[in-house]
Scaffold this motif. Structure first.
Motif, PDB file in Angstrom:
ATOM      1  N   LEU A  28     -12.682  -3.733   0.689  1.00  0.00           N
ATOM      2  CA  LEU A  28     -13.188  -3.181   1.122  1.00  0.00           C
ATOM      3  C   LEU A  28     -12.086  -2.499   2.273  1.00  0.00           C
ATOM      4  CD1 LEU A  28     -15.767  -2.106   2.490  1.00  0.00           C
ATOM      5  CD2 LEU A  28     -15.965  -3.741   3.845  1.00  0.00           C
ATOM      6  N   LEU A  29     -11.438  -3.154   2.683  1.00  0.00           N
ATOM      7  CA  LEU A  29     -10.473  -2.340   3.287  1.00  0.00           C
ATOM      8  C   LEU A  29      -9.545  -1.049   2.761  1.00  0.00           C
ATOM      9  CD1 LEU A  29      -9.386  -5.247   5.794  1.00  0.00           C
ATOM     10  CD2 LEU A  29     -10.340  -3.841   6.280  1.00  0.00           C
ATOM     11  N   GLY A  30      -9.092  -1.135   1.527  1.00  0.00           N
ATOM     12  CA  GLY A  30      -8.413  -0.656   1.279  1.00  0.00           C
ATOM     13  C   GLY A  30      -9.530   0.744   0.458  1.00  0.00           C
ATOM     14  N   ARG A  31     -10.691   0.117  -0.071  1.00  0.00           N
ATOM     15  CA  ARG A  31     -11.306   1.685  -0.300  1.00  0.00           C
ATOM     16  C   ARG A  31     -11.539   2.451   0.785  1.00  0.00           C
ATOM     17  NH1 ARG A  31     -17.197   2.323  -3.261  1.00  0.00           N
ATOM     18  NH2 ARG A  31     -15.366   2.133  -4.699  1.00  0.00           N
TER      19      ARG A  31
ATOM     20  N   SER B 108      -4.319   3.788   7.915  1.00  0.00           N
ATOM     21  CA  SER B 108      -3.268   2.414   6.727  1.00  0.00           C
ATOM     22  C   SER B 108      -5.060   1.443   7.180  1.00  0.00           C
ATOM     23  CB  SER B 108      -2.280   2.100   8.189  1.00  0.00           C
ATOM     24  OG  SER B 108      -2.627   2.134   9.817  1.00  0.00           O
ATOM     25  N   LYS B 109      -4.032   0.288   6.847  1.00  0.00           N
ATOM     26  CA  LYS B 109      -5.039  -0.663   7.093  1.00  0.00           C
ATOM     27  C   LYS B 109      -5.127  -1.394   8.655  1.00  0.00           C
ATOM     28  CE  LYS B 109      -5.205  -5.143   5.193  1.00  0.00           C
ATOM     29  NZ  LYS B 109      -4.359  -6.457   3.970  1.00  0.00           N
ATOM     30  N   GLU B 110      -4.390  -1.082   9.257  1.00  0.00           N
ATOM     31  CA  GLU B 110      -4.435  -1.605  10.965  1.00  0.00           C
ATOM     32  C   GLU B 110      -5.421  -0.248  11.186  1.00  0.00           C
ATOM     33  OE1 GLU B 110      -1.109  -1.067   9.204  1.00  0.00           O
ATOM     34  OE2 GLU B 110      -1.045  -3.068   8.250  1.00  0.00           O
ATOM     35  N   GLU B 111      -5.187   0.738  11.001  1.00  0.00           N
ATOM     36  CA  GLU B 111      -5.697   1.925  11.964  1.00  0.00           C
ATOM     37  C   GLU B 111      -7.704   1.536  11.465  1.00  0.00           C
ATOM     38  OE1 GLU B 111      -3.376   5.317  12.538  1.00  0.00           O
ATOM     39  OE2 GLU B 111      -4.107   4.943  10.477  1.00  0.00           O
ATOM     40  N   VAL B 112      -8.110   1.397  10.335  1.00  0.00           N
ATOM     41  CA  VAL B 112      -8.907   1.040   9.846  1.00  0.00           C
ATOM     42  C   VAL B 112      -9.750  -0.534  10.926  1.00  0.00           C
ATOM     43  CG1 VAL B 112     -10.210  -0.059   7.522  1.00  0.00           C
ATOM     44  CG2 VAL B 112      -9.133   2.176   7.666  1.00  0.00           C
ATOM     45  N   GLU B 113      -8.888  -1.623  10.424  1.00  0.00           N
ATOM     46  CA  GLU B 113      -9.251  -2.703  11.184  1.00  0.00           C
ATOM     47  C   GLU B 113      -9.203  -2.562  12.728  1.00  0.00           C
ATOM     48  OE1 GLU B 113      -5.512  -5.217  10.156  1.00  0.00           O
ATOM     49  OE2 GLU B 113      -6.751  -6.389   8.664  1.00  0.00           O
TER      50      GLU B 113
ATOM     51  N   ASP C 257     -22.950   4.315   0.889  1.00  0.00           N
ATOM     52  CA  ASP C 257     -23.185   2.647   0.730  1.00  0.00           C
ATOM     53  C   ASP C 257     -22.497   2.419  -0.625  1.00  0.00           C
ATOM     54  OD1 ASP C 257     -25.786   2.980   2.816  1.00  0.00           O
ATOM     55  OD2 ASP C 257     -27.066   3.391   1.291  1.00  0.00           O
ATOM     56  N   ASP C 258     -22.157   3.298  -1.541  1.00  0.00           N
ATOM     57  CA  ASP C 258     -21.243   2.069  -2.593  1.00  0.00           C
ATOM     58  C   ASP C 258     -19.695   2.254  -1.985  1.00  0.00           C
ATOM     59  OD1 ASP C 258     -23.319   2.183  -4.409  1.00  0.00           O
ATOM     60  OD2 ASP C 258     -22.390   4.061  -5.260  1.00  0.00           O
ATOM     61  N   ASP C 259     -19.317   3.337  -1.076  1.00  0.00           N
ATOM     62  CA  ASP C 259     -17.845   2.898  -0.189  1.00  0.00           C
ATOM     63  C   ASP C 259     -18.167   1.074   0.271  1.00  0.00           C
ATOM     64  OD1 ASP C 259     -16.720   5.032  -1.207  1.00  0.00           O
ATOM     65  OD2 ASP C 259     -17.864   6.038   0.628  1.00  0.00           O
ATOM     66  N   LEU C 260     -18.988   1.094   0.689  1.00  0.00           N
ATOM     67  CA  LEU C 260     -19.369   0.211   2.218  1.00  0.00           C
ATOM     68  C   LEU C 260     -19.946  -1.118   1.911  1.00  0.00           C
ATOM     69  CD1 LEU C 260     -20.813   2.078   4.667  1.00  0.00           C
ATOM     70  CD2 LEU C 260     -18.386   1.386   4.964  1.00  0.00           C
ATOM     71  N   LYS C 261     -20.043  -0.732  -0.027  1.00  0.00           N
ATOM     72  CA  LYS C 261     -20.299  -2.510  -1.005  1.00  0.00           C
ATOM     73  C   LYS C 261     -19.979  -3.321   0.371  1.00  0.00           C
ATOM     74  CE  LYS C 261     -24.015  -1.102  -3.693  1.00  0.00           C
ATOM     75  NZ  LYS C 261     -23.980  -0.426  -5.207  1.00  0.00           N
ATOM     76  N   TYR C 262     -20.202  -4.565   0.403  1.00  0.00           N
ATOM     77  CA  TYR C 262     -19.240  -6.042   0.785  1.00  0.00           C
ATOM     78  C   TYR C 262     -20.012  -7.268   0.090  1.00  0.00           C
ATOM     79  CZ  TYR C 262     -17.497  -9.511   3.387  1.00  0.00           C
ATOM     80  OH  TYR C 262     -17.329 -10.881   3.112  1.00  0.00           O
ATOM     81  N   ALA C 263     -19.118  -8.097  -1.428  1.00  0.00           N
ATOM     82  CA  ALA C 263     -19.422  -9.072  -0.947  1.00  0.00           C
ATOM     83  C   ALA C 263     -18.049 -10.248  -0.756  1.00  0.00           C
ATOM     84  CB  ALA C 263     -19.112  -9.078  -2.425  1.00  0.00           C
ATOM     85  N   GLU C 264     -18.953 -11.462  -0.306  1.00  0.00           N
ATOM     86  CA  GLU C 264     -18.109 -11.906   0.160  1.00  0.00           C
ATOM     87  C   GLU C 264     -16.614 -12.641  -0.241  1.00  0.00           C
ATOM     88  OE1 GLU C 264     -18.924 -16.493   2.122  1.00  0.00           O
ATOM     89  OE2 GLU C 264     -20.851 -15.430   1.629  1.00  0.00           O
ATOM     90  N   GLY C 265     -16.109 -12.703  -0.148  1.00  0.00           N
ATOM     91  CA  GLY C 265     -14.103 -12.639  -0.213  1.00  0.00           C
ATOM     92  C   GLY C 265     -13.782 -10.954  -0.309  1.00  0.00           C
ATOM     93  N   LYS C 266     -14.358  -9.796  -0.573  1.00  0.00           N
ATOM     94  CA  LYS C 266     -14.383  -8.633  -1.019  1.00  0.00           C
ATOM     95  C   LYS C 266     -13.128  -7.758  -0.100  1.00  0.00           C
ATOM     96  CE  LYS C 266     -15.003  -9.035  -5.692  1.00  0.00           C
ATOM     97  NZ  LYS C 266     -13.879  -8.272  -6.815  1.00  0.00           N
TER      98      LYS C 266
ATOM     99  N   PHE D  64     -17.085  -9.427   8.940  1.00  0.00           N
ATOM    100  CA  PHE D  64     -17.883  -8.924   7.356  1.00  0.00           C
ATOM    101  C   PHE D  64     -19.009 -10.289   6.534  1.00  0.00           C
ATOM    102  CE2 PHE D  64     -14.766  -5.672   6.019  1.00  0.00           C
ATOM    103  CZ  PHE D  64     -14.178  -6.050   7.345  1.00  0.00           C
ATOM    104  N   LYS D  65     -19.404 -11.241   7.851  1.00  0.00           N
ATOM    105  CA  LYS D  65     -20.496 -11.704   7.751  1.00  0.00           C
ATOM    106  C   LYS D  65     -21.542 -11.910   8.710  1.00  0.00           C
ATOM    107  CE  LYS D  65     -17.016 -14.900   6.004  1.00  0.00           C
ATOM    108  NZ  LYS D  65     -16.952 -15.866   5.572  1.00  0.00           N
ATOM    109  N   GLY D  66     -21.765 -11.504   9.624  1.00  0.00           N
ATOM    110  CA  GLY D  66     -23.019 -12.434  10.140  1.00  0.00           C
ATOM    111  C   GLY D  66     -23.086 -10.534  10.782  1.00  0.00           C
TER     112      GLY D  66
END
Length: 61
Positions: free
Chosen positions: A39-42, A50-55, A26-35, A6-8
């Motif tokens: 993002l995973l929920g979206r 599921s969250k695990e599947e997305v991860e 692009d709106d779905d994938l907007k990412y702000a630090e700490g969010k 999520f960072k580098g």
């Protein structure tokens, strides 16, 4: 989940997700630090996974 995804190299990961899942915007994938959870929920909702599947999906990119 590895926070460096999520960072580098988020722009690279975002491009890969958009290629694999054309319905993501692009709106779905907007990412702000700490969010990471928001993002995973979206992505869960948009992809119907599921969250695990997305991860797992992101970590395999």
């Amino acid at each position: 989940m590895n926070k460096t995804i999520f960072k580098g190299n988020w722009n690279e990961q975002k491009g890969k997700l958009k290629q694999k899942y054309a319905n993501l915007t692009d709106d779905d994938l907007k990412y702000a630090e700490g969010k990471e959870d928001e993002l995973l929920g979206r992505l869960q909702k948009k992809l119907g996974k599921s969250k695990e599947e997305v991860e797992k999906l992101i970590s395999k990119l």
